[in-house]
Structure formats: structure tokens, C-alpha cells
Scaffold this active site. Sequence first.
Site, short mmCIF file in Angstrom:
data_model
loop_
_atom_site.label_atom_id
_atom_site.label_comp_id
_atom_site.label_asym_id
_atom_site.label_seq_id
_atom_site.Cartn_x
_atom_site.Cartn_y
_atom_site.Cartn_z
N LYS A 296 -4.92 -19.74 -0.32
CA LYS A 296 -3.63 -18.92 -0.33
C LYS A 296 -2.63 -19.45 -1.30
O LYS A 296 -2.95 -19.81 -2.38
CB LYS A 296 -3.32 -19.16 1.13
CG LYS A 296 -4.37 -18.32 1.95
CD LYS A 296 -4.53 -17.01 1.91
CE LYS A 296 -5.77 -16.19 2.90
NZ LYS A 296 -5.63 -14.89 2.53
N ARG B 28 5.18 -19.31 3.82
CA ARG B 28 4.83 -19.43 5.15
C ARG B 28 4.86 -21.22 5.44
O ARG B 28 5.16 -21.23 6.74
CB ARG B 28 3.61 -18.99 5.35
CG ARG B 28 3.40 -17.31 4.96
CD ARG B 28 2.23 -16.86 5.74
NE ARG B 28 1.95 -15.72 5.17
CZ ARG B 28 2.61 -14.35 5.41
NH1 ARG B 28 3.79 -14.29 6.12
NH2 ARG B 28 2.45 -13.27 4.77
N ASP C 184 -3.04 -15.60 8.05
CA ASP C 184 -1.90 -15.88 7.23
C ASP C 184 -1.00 -16.69 8.49
O ASP C 184 0.03 -17.31 8.32
CB ASP C 184 -1.16 -14.77 7.22
CG ASP C 184 -1.66 -14.12 5.78
OD1 ASP C 184 -2.65 -14.89 4.94
OD2 ASP C 184 -1.25 -13.04 5.58
N ARG D 244 0.96 -1.10 -0.05
CA ARG D 244 -0.16 -0.02 0.18
C ARG D 244 0.79 1.23 0.01
O ARG D 244 0.31 2.24 -0.64
CB ARG D 244 -0.93 -0.10 1.16
CG ARG D 244 -2.03 -1.14 0.95
CD ARG D 244 -2.50 -1.53 2.38
NE ARG D 244 -3.53 -2.39 2.30
CZ ARG D 244 -3.83 -3.85 2.04
NH1 ARG D 244 -2.51 -4.46 1.92
NH2 ARG D 244 -4.73 -4.63 1.90
#
Length: 432
Positions: free
Chosen positions: A342, A390, A315, A25
Amino acid sequence: MISNKIKEGISGNINIPSDKSISHRSIIIPSIAKGVSEVSNLLFSDDVLHTLEAFKSLGIKILKEKNKIIIHGNGIGSLKKPHKNIYLGNSGTSARLLTGLLSSQSFNSTLEGDKSLSSRPMHRIMDPLKLMGAKFDNSSGTLPLKIIGRKLTNAKIEIKIPSAQIKSGLILAAINTNGMSHFIEKNITRDHTENMLKSFGADIDVIKNGSDTSIYVNGKQNLKATNIEVPSDLSSSAFFIVAALINQGSKISIKNVNINPTRDGILIALKKMGGNIEIKNKRTLCGENVADIIVEHSNLKGCELEPEMAQLMIDEYPILSIAAAFADGTSIFKGLGELRVKESDRLELIRLNLVRCGCECEIINDDLIIRPSKVYNPIENNIRTDFDHRIAMSFTVMGSKIGNVIINEADSINTSFPGFIEIFNNSGGNIS
Ligand code: S3P
């Protein structure tokens, strides 16, 4: 790579890289603001670099100076037609946010991604955007996605799937659309887009009404260039927090971590499991809550988490599952359907890899049930990551406790956490 058992725990001040969501962002919003914004501590990971390259290809001047990037924004609606397709690698956040932003521009564009991103659902953002008049040349519902840029109309839209990526894509479309758009969220999702737009002077209002949240965006209002300092990422910190909790003799401190209340579920869950976690020096940085976190080895107990928790820590289930594998008693994490879409089918990979490590684990509907073993006897020590960062980092932490865990690839870790292996080893880890 092989994650070996560690003997004396992990310790010290851990320097965790900057927040991935805020970094994306921090490129997108200054690029559509008017004037020059300086961004300190941007995360230079693969995902974020794809967003950065995308905005350069959309005609934005972005310069790098030591640990800062300088973004020369030209105002809302001033992006230029890119000369070629925009490649976004593995980054779902870039894909969903850019689909929203580009659907309201005056030119066509095409988004592409790697194998994993090209299999992830895009209908979830295309469908609500169509209610504003957006047009796409795409039948598969996945990337590559051709966006037919055009003037959109403001609308009132209820967001059906709890997703900050969908919400943010809609907000970014509305920012370049005349009139007041109204989005209704039924579930809490991370609100970094709303926070940052407010600090850039956007005409955006967020109003809570019971469990609903209404977001009003008055489009075509100028955004004022603003400097940003990106805090450390709680999602990346979580790997070290759990490594410290499960390994005897550990004590770590992590400074300047984003603890936005729409994202802090992992801290709530680990505390509920008996984790010794202290949050200090709470303060605000560029509209976001940050704090320092101190963690010590703890005897964890299993816990049950309701589906509502999933939105606050989507997450973090891979690494939370590792904590659960060393807790006393069964854990049940409910309502994890979103984990299937994901970077990989995370729900299945958590189960499969925990079972390979010798932990009893099953999925019933979308609930994950973990029954820890007293002693781990792996049935196979090879971890399947499907190129999911992850999963790779979570099972590295598993290896720190049971030893000899082989992770079939480590490159995916650069998606969010460049330097992970070095930082883990410097704090007492043993990855070879
Ligand atoms: C993100 C939102 C989440 C999260 C992703 C980053 C974001 O996705 O899983 O890693 O930056 O907006 P959803 O909101 O779609 O669940």
C-alpha cells in the site's frame, strides 16, 4: 504534530469528507461519457485532485461551481494526447485505473508519481492488460510508466490478485474495446466502478457463480452523462468510530456514509469485538448503499479475523489494530500480505509503531498478532509514517488514549482527509 490524551471522549455529529474511491470514479467515468455531468460533494483531497488534473490534461473541460464540479464528457475514446507526463502524486487508484483506460486510447502517455507510488507494483495491472494486447515501454514494473496506446482486443481474463484497482483498470480498458470482455474475480473487491458504469447506462453485467464473480463488459457503447452525489467515506469515518469506541464518554453520529457491502468489513469486525455501533436510515444513493452511523464508547474484546475479511476492509487494518490494542484479549488478523504494497509497508509500520507505543505485536507470515497491554509505557513516542496518511491518522487515535504520541509528519493526511486535525479537535480531540 503531537496527539495528546483526551479526557471526556469525542462527541457530536461528525462531518466526514466524501468517499475517495467514488470521487476518483466520479471524475473518470463522466469524462468518458457523452454530455455534461454534475458531481456534488466531490472529495477535494490531494489524490483526487491528481485525477482531476489528469483529465484536464487529457482535454476534458472540468469546471468548479460551489460544492459541485461540472464535467463536459466527449464520449468513449475521445480523450486527447496530454502535452506532458501525467503526475499522480501518491495515488495508486489513479495509477491503476488510468493505466487501463489509457492503454486503449489512440495516443501514448506516461504516468509518474511520488516516491511511494513509484515503488508500488504496476505489473499487477500491466500483465492482465497485455492479455488484451496492451503495450508498455517499461522494464521496472513501477512508475514512470509509458503506455503505448492502441486498439485492444476483448478477452476472457481471470484476475489473480484480489484488487478493485486491477479489476477497474481492466473494465475501463474494455469499455473502449470492441466486443464482449469477460473478467473473472475469485475474491470480492469493492464494486464502485461496476455500480457507477451501470448508472451511466454501460452494457455491463455482473454474475455471481459460487465464490466467483463474472463481469461482462460490452465495449464501445456510449455512456450517458449522469449527475452524481458522493457519500461520506467509511474508511475516513473509521478513525472517528474507533476513537469513540476506545475513549470513555464518547458518543458520535456520522451521516450519509457509504456502506457498500464490499467495503463494510470494518463495521463487521468492530461489532464482533463488541463495539456499540448502530446503523440507521439505510438507503441508496446513485447506486451505492448509504446510512447514518451512531457509535458509543464500548468495552472491546480481542478477535480473530480470517483472510477473507481482508478484501472487505483492506484499508482499515491500521485503525482496527488501534482498536485491538485496547481490547480485552489477543487479536489475530490473518492474510494481510496486500498491506505490504500500500502507500507504505503498512503491515510492518503497524507492528513497529504499536511496539513503540508499548503494545506487544508480531507478524507471523502475513498474520498480525496484537496482545494489548493493561497500561501503556511507550518505549519511544515517535511514530514513523513513511508519508502514509492512514498510519498518521491511526496513531493520532492511539495518542488520544495514551497521550504524547508524536507523529513525524501530518501532510500525508491530505491524501484522503483534508481537515482531519480540525475535525478531530472540534469533536473533543487534543492534537497540538
Ligand atoms: C481502491 C482499492 C483498494 C484500496 C485503495 C482504493 C479503489 O486497493 O486499498 O485505497 O479505489 O479501487 P486494491 O483494490 O488494489 O486492494
